[in-house]
Design an enzyme around this catalytic site. Structure first.
Site, PDB file in Angstrom:
ATOM      1  N   GLN A   1      27.807  23.552  33.589  1.00 32.85           N
ATOM      2  CA  GLN A   1      28.977  23.169  33.963  1.00 32.85           C
ATOM      3  C   GLN A   1      28.804  22.775  35.457  1.00 32.85           C
ATOM      4  O   GLN A   1      29.696  21.855  36.055  1.00 32.85           O
ATOM      5  CB  GLN A   1      29.617  24.376  33.772  1.00 32.85           C
ATOM      6  CG  GLN A   1      30.166  24.427  32.130  1.00 32.85           C
ATOM      7  CD  GLN A   1      31.192  25.665  31.874  1.00 32.85           C
ATOM      8  OE1 GLN A   1      31.723  26.278  32.889  1.00 32.85           O
ATOM      9  NE2 GLN A   1      31.613  25.670  30.929  1.00 32.85           N
TER      10      GLN A   1
ATOM     11  N   ASP B   1      39.264  43.456  41.324  1.00 33.09           N
ATOM     12  CA  ASP B   1      38.787  44.929  41.685  1.00 33.09           C
ATOM     13  C   ASP B   1      39.550  45.297  43.048  1.00 33.09           C
ATOM     14  O   ASP B   1      39.961  46.412  43.288  1.00 33.09           O
ATOM     15  CB  ASP B   1      37.370  44.798  41.937  1.00 33.09           C
ATOM     16  CG  ASP B   1      36.380  44.171  40.918  1.00 33.09           C
ATOM     17  OD1 ASP B   1      36.541  44.885  39.807  1.00 33.09           O
ATOM     18  OD2 ASP B   1      35.927  43.048  40.875  1.00 33.09           O
TER      19      ASP B   1
ATOM     20  N   GLY C   1      33.991  34.177  34.670  1.00 31.90           N
ATOM     21  CA  GLY C   1      33.050  34.499  33.364  1.00 31.90           C
ATOM     22  C   GLY C   1      31.977  35.358  33.753  1.00 31.90           C
ATOM     23  O   GLY C   1      31.235  35.061  34.886  1.00 31.90           O
TER      24      GLY C   1
ATOM     25  N   HIS D   1      30.522  42.101  41.091  1.00 33.44           N
ATOM     26  CA  HIS D   1      31.341  42.320  40.257  1.00 33.44           C
ATOM     27  C   HIS D   1      30.835  42.967  38.978  1.00 33.44           C
ATOM     28  O   HIS D   1      30.659  42.569  37.947  1.00 33.44           O
ATOM     29  CB  HIS D   1      32.268  41.114  39.773  1.00 33.44           C
ATOM     30  CG  HIS D   1      33.394  41.549  38.510  1.00 33.44           C
ATOM     31  ND1 HIS D   1      34.293  42.249  38.938  1.00 33.44           N
ATOM     32  CD2 HIS D   1      33.187  41.000  37.355  1.00 33.44           C
ATOM     33  CE1 HIS D   1      35.074  42.584  37.518  1.00 33.44           C
ATOM     34  NE2 HIS D   1      34.467  41.943  36.827  1.00 33.44           N
TER      35      HIS D   1
ATOM     36  N   GLN E   1      41.284  35.262  25.890  1.00 33.36           N
ATOM     37  CA  GLN E   1      42.506  36.040  26.173  1.00 33.36           C
ATOM     38  C   GLN E   1      42.987  36.007  27.697  1.00 33.36           C
ATOM     39  O   GLN E   1      44.191  36.009  28.031  1.00 33.36           O
ATOM     40  CB  GLN E   1      42.355  37.447  25.789  1.00 33.36           C
ATOM     41  CG  GLN E   1      40.925  38.199  26.142  1.00 33.36           C
ATOM     42  CD  GLN E   1      41.216  39.815  26.181  1.00 33.36           C
ATOM     43  OE1 GLN E   1      42.664  40.244  26.026  1.00 33.36           O
ATOM     44  NE2 GLN E   1      40.252  40.358  26.793  1.00 33.36           N
ATOM     45  N   ILE E   2      42.033  35.739  28.699  1.00 29.92           N
ATOM     46  CA  ILE E   2      42.556  35.464  30.105  1.00 29.92           C
ATOM     47  C   ILE E   2      43.415  34.305  30.174  1.00 29.92           C
ATOM     48  O   ILE E   2      44.503  34.299  30.692  1.00 29.92           O
ATOM     49  CB  ILE E   2      41.401  35.566  30.996  1.00 29.92           C
ATOM     50  CG1 ILE E   2      40.700  36.841  31.030  1.00 29.92           C
ATOM     51  CG2 ILE E   2      41.893  35.493  32.400  1.00 29.92           C
ATOM     52  CD1 ILE E   2      39.459  37.064  32.071  1.00 29.92           C
TER      53      ILE E   2
ATOM     54  N   ALA F   1      40.675  28.896  25.368  1.00 29.71           N
ATOM     55  CA  ALA F   1      41.252  29.610  24.138  1.00 29.71           C
ATOM     56  C   ALA F   1      41.309  31.143  24.076  1.00 29.71           C
ATOM     57  O   ALA F   1      41.516  31.772  23.157  1.00 29.71           O
ATOM     58  CB  ALA F   1      40.791  29.149  22.625  1.00 29.71           C
TER      59      ALA F   1
HETATM   60  P1  NAX Z   1      37.356  35.794  25.524  1.00 30.13           P
HETATM   61  O1  NAX Z   1      36.232  36.184  24.563  1.00 30.13           O
HETATM   62  O2  NAX Z   1      38.769  36.150  24.979  1.00 30.13           O
HETATM   63  O3  NAX Z   1      37.315  34.359  25.878  1.00 30.13           O
HETATM   64  C1  NAX Z   1      36.342  33.479  26.310  1.00 30.13           C
HETATM   65  C2  NAX Z   1      36.287  32.289  25.812  1.00 30.13           C
HETATM   66  O4  NAX Z   1      35.234  31.431  26.336  1.00 30.13           O
HETATM   67  C3  NAX Z   1      36.199  32.047  24.422  1.00 30.13           C
HETATM   68  O5  NAX Z   1      37.458  31.396  23.934  1.00 30.13           O
HETATM   69  C4  NAX Z   1      34.874  31.164  23.939  1.00 30.13           C
HETATM   70  O6  NAX Z   1      35.054  30.372  23.099  1.00 30.13           O
HETATM   71  C5  NAX Z   1      34.980  30.517  25.463  1.00 30.13           C
HETATM   72  N1  NAX Z   1      33.597  30.059  25.792  1.00 30.13           N
HETATM   73  C6  NAX Z   1      32.481  30.560  25.534  1.00 30.13           C
HETATM   74  N2  NAX Z   1      31.491  29.677  25.931  1.00 30.13           N
HETATM   75  C7  NAX Z   1      32.146  28.695  26.592  1.00 30.13           C
HETATM   76  C8  NAX Z   1      31.552  27.447  27.047  1.00 30.13           C
HETATM   77  N3  NAX Z   1      30.262  27.088  26.996  1.00 30.13           N
HETATM   78  N4  NAX Z   1      32.687  26.478  27.264  1.00 30.13           N
HETATM   79  C9  NAX Z   1      33.463  26.950  27.347  1.00 30.13           C
HETATM   80  N5  NAX Z   1      34.322  27.778  26.723  1.00 30.13           N
HETATM   81  C10 NAX Z   1      33.240  28.739  26.414  1.00 30.13           C
HETATM   82  O7  NAX Z   1      37.139  36.538  27.052  1.00 30.13           O
HETATM   83  P2  NAX Z   1      37.993  36.790  28.177  1.00 30.13           P
HETATM   84  O8  NAX Z   1      38.528  37.955  28.151  1.00 30.13           O
HETATM   85  O9  NAX Z   1      38.928  35.644  28.439  1.00 30.13           O
HETATM   86  O10 NAX Z   1      37.111  36.851  29.343  1.00 30.13           O
HETATM   87  C11 NAX Z   1      36.383  35.645  30.034  1.00 30.13           C
HETATM   88  C12 NAX Z   1      35.335  36.128  30.826  1.00 30.13           C
HETATM   89  O11 NAX Z   1      35.584  36.681  32.034  1.00 30.13           O
HETATM   90  C13 NAX Z   1      34.232  37.047  30.309  1.00 30.13           C
HETATM   91  O12 NAX Z   1      33.065  36.868  30.728  1.00 30.13           O
HETATM   92  C14 NAX Z   1      34.712  38.541  31.114  1.00 30.13           C
HETATM   93  O13 NAX Z   1      33.627  39.226  31.085  1.00 30.13           O
HETATM   94  C15 NAX Z   1      35.277  37.869  32.344  1.00 30.13           C
HETATM   95  N6  NAX Z   1      35.769  38.833  33.296  1.00 30.13           N
HETATM   96  C16 NAX Z   1      35.631  38.577  34.577  1.00 30.13           C
HETATM   97  C17 NAX Z   1      36.543  39.524  35.503  1.00 30.13           C
HETATM   98  C18 NAX Z   1      36.175  39.367  36.943  1.00 30.13           C
HETATM   99  O14 NAX Z   1      36.870  39.900  37.541  1.00 30.13           O
HETATM  100  N7  NAX Z   1      35.493  38.532  37.422  1.00 30.13           N
HETATM  101  C19 NAX Z   1      37.718  40.398  35.071  1.00 30.13           C
HETATM  102  C20 NAX Z   1      37.858  40.115  33.707  1.00 30.13           C
HETATM  103  C21 NAX Z   1      36.988  39.651  32.689  1.00 30.13           C
HETATM  104  O15 NAX Z   1      36.157  40.784  32.173  1.00 30.13           O
END
Ligand code: NAX
Length: 325
Positions: A112, A159, A130, A187, A15-16, A13
């Site tokens: 997980q 990146d 994540g 990262h 944003q990614i 749910a």
């Molecule tokens: P959001 O906060 O929009 O979405 C994260 C979702 O994960 C939320 O809906 C939350 O309810 C859910 N969640 C939390 N704990 C959970 C669990 N135990 N089991 C299942 N779902 C769970 O974040 P979003 O912008 O989608 O980013 C997601 C992750 O990607 C963040 O950790 C962010 O830092 C990371 N990113 C990593 C990147 C990369 O290049 N490796 C780049 C983009 C992003 O910053």
């Protein structure tokens, strides 16, 4: 029709995922003759919101979308999956230190990993997105002992794509003219986007750009691009991150284009002197669903220092999650 592939997406749910799910369901990742089953994982509080996204997916009437399920239970969401996008993680809240975030999120990835180990397909390919992605990936691997560590990787493709795009803009060429870019390391802002091997239309990039532009502008811009986007957009990168996740899985599955490589964070085998077992971003080539770290690249003094700085950060993160390894 082919047998559907099963794909788990966590943080479905978020944003990614809001960009990613529609692109997977449309056939962009697995091809236009491959049906897909989406198995979505969220925390209980986000399941209602996720239902709205499921309704939107249904409203696209994608011919290749076989079925969708949602759950807050990893053992259900990961059942028999062929691919897993581990995107869900807790964001850094007010007053939280990076180390608090590492501890909280590593716990999620340990659970997980155990669930993947119990119920996923033995050849599952797992992409950890994540944050802190590299260390979360290391924890996931440690908790899934019956799955080959080579089936896990963390995402540095965003990146990598940022680096390709920036060099292309600087040289006034198309992104497709840029080859052999590498993002090394974590990262995080210790990552090292390396231009020393890069080619622009077949020419060494170092002949086309000024060395000071590389060290004083290019490297810090790529390292801090994520933070800059948050500052300007008010939200972290999402569509570009989903795009990178698609690119990452597609390359892993279909192979790297002839004569090029990509950056993937994978368990170190000691290549380039990096501590074995750390999940470190390397230049890799992919073929037949497997990756191989590109060997024997010359690493100059500047590059070596950058690699060692990022390795030191990962070793420090490793200490913080040692109870989960
Ligand atoms: P959001 O906060 O929009 O979405 C994260 C979702 O994960 C939320 O809906 C939350 O309810 C859910 N969640 C939390 N704990 C959970 C669990 N135990 N089991 C299942 N779902 C769970 O974040 P979003 O912008 O989608 O980013 C997601 C992750 O990607 C963040 O950790 C962010 O830092 C990371 N990113 C990593 C990147 C990369 O290049 N490796 C780049 C983009 C992003 O910053």
């Amino acid at each position: 029709m082919k047998t559907p592939v099963k794909i788990a997406v966590t943080g479905a749910a978020g944003q990614i995922s809001y960009s990613l799910l529609f692109r997977i369901a449309s056939g962009e990742l697995f091809g236009n003759d491959q049906p897909v089953i989406l198995q979505l994982l969220e925390i209980p509080q986000a399941l209602d919101n996720l239902q709205g996204i499921v309704m939107e997916l249904e409203d696209c009437a994608y011919p290749l979308l076989d079925s969708i399920s949602t759950s807050d239970e990893p053992n259900i969401a990961f059942q028999d999956v062929d691919y897993a996008f581990l995107i869900g993680a807790r964001p850094r809240g007010p007053g939280m230190q990076r180390s608090d975030l590492i501890g909280t999120n590593a716990q999620i990835f340990a659970e997980q990993g155990q669930a993947l180990n119990r119920v996923a397909h033995r050849n599952v390919k797992v992409l950890v997105c994540g944050n802190p992605a590299n260390s979360n990936c290391m924890v996931t691997i440690a908790n899934a002992p019956d799955i080959d560590p080579a089936n896990f990787s963390a995402m540095t493709r965003l990146d990598h794509n940022r680096a390709v795009g920036m060099l292309a803009r600087q040289c006034g060429v198309s992104a497709s003219d840029v080859k052999h870019i590498t993002v090394w390391g974590n990262h995080s802002n210790t990552q090292y986007p390396d231009l020393f091997h890069a080619k622009v239309k077949g020419q060494a990039a170092t002949r086309l750009i000024d060395e000071h532009w590389m060290s004083d502008t290019f490297v810090p811009t790529i390292q801090n691009r994520g933070a800059e986007i948050i500052k300007i957009r008010g939200l972290s990168s999402a569509a570009s991150a989903a795009n990178a996740a698609i690119d990452h899985m597609k390359t892993w599955k279909n192979g790297t284009p002839h004569g090029d490589w990509v950056s993937m964070a994978v368990p170190s085998d000691g290549s380039y002197g990096i501590t074995k077992g750390l999940v470190f971003s390397y230049p890799v080539t992919c073929q037949n669903g497997n990756y191989a770290i590109v060997q024997d690249l010359e690493i100059n003094k500047f590059s070596l220092e950058m690699l060692k700085t990022s390795e030191a950060e990962l070793l420090d993160e490793k200490k913080q999650v040692k109870n989960l390894l």
